[in-house]
Design a protein around this motif. Structure first.
Motif, PDB file in Angstrom:
ATOM      1  N   LYS A 284       0.888  -1.296  -0.016  1.00 57.80           N
ATOM      2  CA  LYS A 284       0.041   0.015  -0.022  1.00 57.80           C
ATOM      3  C   LYS A 284       0.747   1.448   0.028  1.00 57.80           C
ATOM      4  O   LYS A 284       1.593   1.496   0.908  1.00 57.80           O
ATOM      5  CB  LYS A 284      -0.920   0.147   1.153  1.00 57.80           C
ATOM      6  CG  LYS A 284      -1.838   1.147   1.181  1.00 57.80           C
ATOM      7  CD  LYS A 284      -2.619   1.091   2.507  1.00 57.80           C
ATOM      8  CE  LYS A 284      -3.656   2.413   2.451  1.00 57.80           C
ATOM      9  NZ  LYS A 284      -4.629   2.570   3.638  1.00 57.80           N
ATOM     10  N   VAL A 285       0.778   1.888  -1.075  1.00 56.07           N
ATOM     11  CA  VAL A 285       1.680   3.227  -1.263  1.00 56.07           C
ATOM     12  C   VAL A 285       1.027   4.537  -1.059  1.00 56.07           C
ATOM     13  O   VAL A 285      -0.318   4.391  -1.757  1.00 56.07           O
ATOM     14  CB  VAL A 285       2.498   3.208  -2.496  1.00 56.07           C
ATOM     15  CG1 VAL A 285       3.225   4.403  -2.687  1.00 56.07           C
ATOM     16  CG2 VAL A 285       3.352   2.085  -2.660  1.00 56.07           C
ATOM     17  N   SER A 286       1.039   5.240  -0.120  1.00 56.39           N
ATOM     18  CA  SER A 286       0.220   6.494  -0.249  1.00 56.39           C
ATOM     19  C   SER A 286       1.114   7.958  -0.225  1.00 56.39           C
ATOM     20  O   SER A 286       2.387   7.882   0.226  1.00 56.39           O
ATOM     21  CB  SER A 286      -0.444   6.454   1.104  1.00 56.39           C
ATOM     22  OG  SER A 286       0.377   6.739   2.111  1.00 56.39           O
ATOM     23  N   VAL A 287       0.725   9.081  -0.768  1.00 49.96           N
ATOM     24  CA  VAL A 287       1.472   9.967  -0.803  1.00 49.96           C
ATOM     25  C   VAL A 287       0.661  11.448  -0.444  1.00 49.96           C
ATOM     26  O   VAL A 287      -0.404  11.433  -0.631  1.00 49.96           O
ATOM     27  CB  VAL A 287       1.673  10.539  -2.634  1.00 49.96           C
ATOM     28  CG1 VAL A 287       2.629  11.927  -2.482  1.00 49.96           C
ATOM     29  CG2 VAL A 287       2.365   9.562  -3.092  1.00 49.96           C
ATOM     30  N   SER A 288       1.516  12.098   0.494  1.00 46.90           N
ATOM     31  CA  SER A 288       0.789  13.198   1.316  1.00 46.90           C
ATOM     32  C   SER A 288       1.614  14.576   1.340  1.00 46.90           C
ATOM     33  O   SER A 288       2.841  14.481   0.998  1.00 46.90           O
ATOM     34  CB  SER A 288       0.189  12.757   2.728  1.00 46.90           C
ATOM     35  OG  SER A 288       1.339  12.353   3.466  1.00 46.90           O
ATOM     36  N   ASN A 289       1.104  15.541   1.953  1.00 44.77           N
ATOM     37  CA  ASN A 289       1.737  16.730   1.962  1.00 44.77           C
ATOM     38  C   ASN A 289       2.466  17.119   0.727  1.00 44.77           C
ATOM     39  O   ASN A 289       3.695  17.621   0.930  1.00 44.77           O
ATOM     40  CB  ASN A 289       2.515  16.679   3.361  1.00 44.77           C
ATOM     41  CG  ASN A 289       1.564  16.363   4.660  1.00 44.77           C
ATOM     42  OD1 ASN A 289       0.541  17.065   4.714  1.00 44.77           O
ATOM     43  ND2 ASN A 289       2.216  15.628   5.375  1.00 44.77           N
ATOM     44  N   ILE A 290       1.859  17.339  -0.235  1.00 43.74           N
ATOM     45  CA  ILE A 290       2.662  17.546  -1.585  1.00 43.74           C
ATOM     46  C   ILE A 290       2.755  18.945  -1.611  1.00 43.74           C
ATOM     47  O   ILE A 290       1.792  19.760  -1.346  1.00 43.74           O
ATOM     48  CB  ILE A 290       1.721  17.101  -2.656  1.00 43.74           C
ATOM     49  CG1 ILE A 290       1.621  15.631  -2.665  1.00 43.74           C
ATOM     50  CG2 ILE A 290       2.445  17.490  -4.021  1.00 43.74           C
ATOM     51  CD1 ILE A 290       0.669  14.960  -3.554  1.00 43.74           C
TER      52      ILE A 290
ATOM     53  N   PHE B 291       1.627  11.267  -8.809  1.00 45.43           N
ATOM     54  CA  PHE B 291       1.119  12.342  -8.047  1.00 45.43           C
ATOM     55  C   PHE B 291       1.852  13.563  -8.707  1.00 45.43           C
ATOM     56  O   PHE B 291       2.843  13.316  -9.458  1.00 45.43           O
ATOM     57  CB  PHE B 291       1.712  12.464  -6.561  1.00 45.43           C
ATOM     58  CG  PHE B 291       3.212  12.387  -6.139  1.00 45.43           C
ATOM     59  CD1 PHE B 291       3.818  13.446  -6.012  1.00 45.43           C
ATOM     60  CD2 PHE B 291       3.782  11.206  -6.011  1.00 45.43           C
ATOM     61  CE1 PHE B 291       5.111  13.635  -5.650  1.00 45.43           C
ATOM     62  CE2 PHE B 291       5.142  11.066  -6.051  1.00 45.43           C
ATOM     63  CZ  PHE B 291       5.779  12.521  -5.879  1.00 45.43           C
ATOM     64  N   THR B 292       1.467  14.746  -8.616  1.00 43.85           N
ATOM     65  CA  THR B 292       2.136  15.968  -9.335  1.00 43.85           C
ATOM     66  C   THR B 292       2.250  16.784  -8.231  1.00 43.85           C
ATOM     67  O   THR B 292       1.435  17.285  -7.099  1.00 43.85           O
ATOM     68  CB  THR B 292       0.950  16.408 -10.237  1.00 43.85           C
ATOM     69  OG1 THR B 292       0.633  15.460 -11.105  1.00 43.85           O
ATOM     70  CG2 THR B 292       1.524  17.485 -10.921  1.00 43.85           C
TER      71      THR B 292
END
Length: 297
Positions: free
Chosen positions: A8-14, A118-119
């Protein structure tokens, strides 16, 4: 299958230049590789397989550029269990992929990659403009006041006049200035809000300097750069007919000693002693750079 490794891969606080990545594997005892890749690299890896990209990463980035053995490189990129890290140095507005894939002890993939796209945010923009006033210029310093048009954060520094010649070809000048301090955690020392007066000290007499000011947020420029030139007062050569002022004269003898005397305040005995030592008297001395003296050729 309990032996099947998934992620499970997640991206935050971009932000425009950073993002926080978290990876949770289904089996904490199995090894895996996790990183971010550009959109171009991700698309290329889909043509040739992700293992092809991983071997390039190990052999070129780790072994050639970092001068590691293969064993050291594989060890450095291997993770176990939950992982969390901050990806830095992103390009504002660019697309990336946060990737996790199982690997074996030799650094080859054992699973298909799990990826989250993500961008990075676009760079912030500011309408801030700046007025620069330089006063109290001396041989070694000056008072520099920056008056911005609004309260947005801005960058200020005083640099040698030839600083731009040091910037690598193709590198953005403003980003170059930011990166000079960002890596050392010193960028905040050069950021200001509202009117600010900087007392520049320990400059060199007669040298030219560049005052650089531009908007800066989250490690990225937000306005065009404004520069002005500062030139310190040069130390002028004094003649024998100049006013009787106290001067510190440094004489460097061959054995390394320094004799400091006051010009025109030296006793006759000292003058005779100096004449006998140098063989030509005080008239045989000439001004050195920065106001000292040395023997004439």
């Amino acid at each position: 299958d309990p032996n099947q490794l998934t992620f499970k891969v997640s991206v935050s606080n971009i932000t425009p230049t950073t993002a926080e990545i978290t990876v949770s594997p289904s089996n904490e005892t199995k090894s895996y590789f996790s990183d971010i890749v550009t959109d171009a690299d991700w698309l290329e890896s889909q043509k040739h397989g992700f293992d092809d990209y991983l071997q390039y990463f190990i052999e070129v980035v780790m072994m050639e550029q970092q001068e590691m053995t293969r064993e050291e490189a594989v060890k450095a990129i291997t993770s176990y269990g939950n992982d969390a890290y901050t990806a830095r140095g992103l390009e504002p507005g660019a697309k990336y992929w946060a990737v996790a894939v199982g690997i074996d002890a030799d650094g080859h993939t054992t699973t298909k990659p799990t990826a989250e796209a993500f961008t990075a945010q676009t760079a912030p923009e500011s309408t801030n403009t700046f007025e620069i006033a330089t006063t109290a210029i001396t041989q070694t310093g000056a008072s520099i006041t920056v008056t911005p048009s609004n309260s947005d954060v801005y960058f200020l520094d005083v640099l040698s006049a030839d600083i731009q010649s040091q910037v690598p070809t193709g590198t953005d000048y403003q980003k170059y200035l930011i990166d000079r301090y960002f890596g050392w955690g010193m960028l905040d020392m050069y950021l200001h809000e509202g009117p600010f007066t900087y007392e520049a000290k320990e400059l060199n007499p007669g040298w030219e300097y560049q005052i650089a000011v531009f908007g800066c947020e989250q490690g990225f420029p937000t306005t065009p750069i404004k520069t002005e030139t500062l030139k310190c007062i040069r130390i002028e050569r004094r003649t024998r007919g100049s006013p009787n002022v106290r001067r510190s004269i440094r004489m460097h003898f061959k054995f390394g000693c320094r004799l400091q005397v006051l010009h025109r305040s030296v006793s006759r005995r000292c003058r005779l002693h100096i004449r006998s030592y140098l063989g030509r008297g005080l008239s045989g001395l000439r001004r050195k750079y920065r106001g000292g003296y040395e023997k004439s050729a």
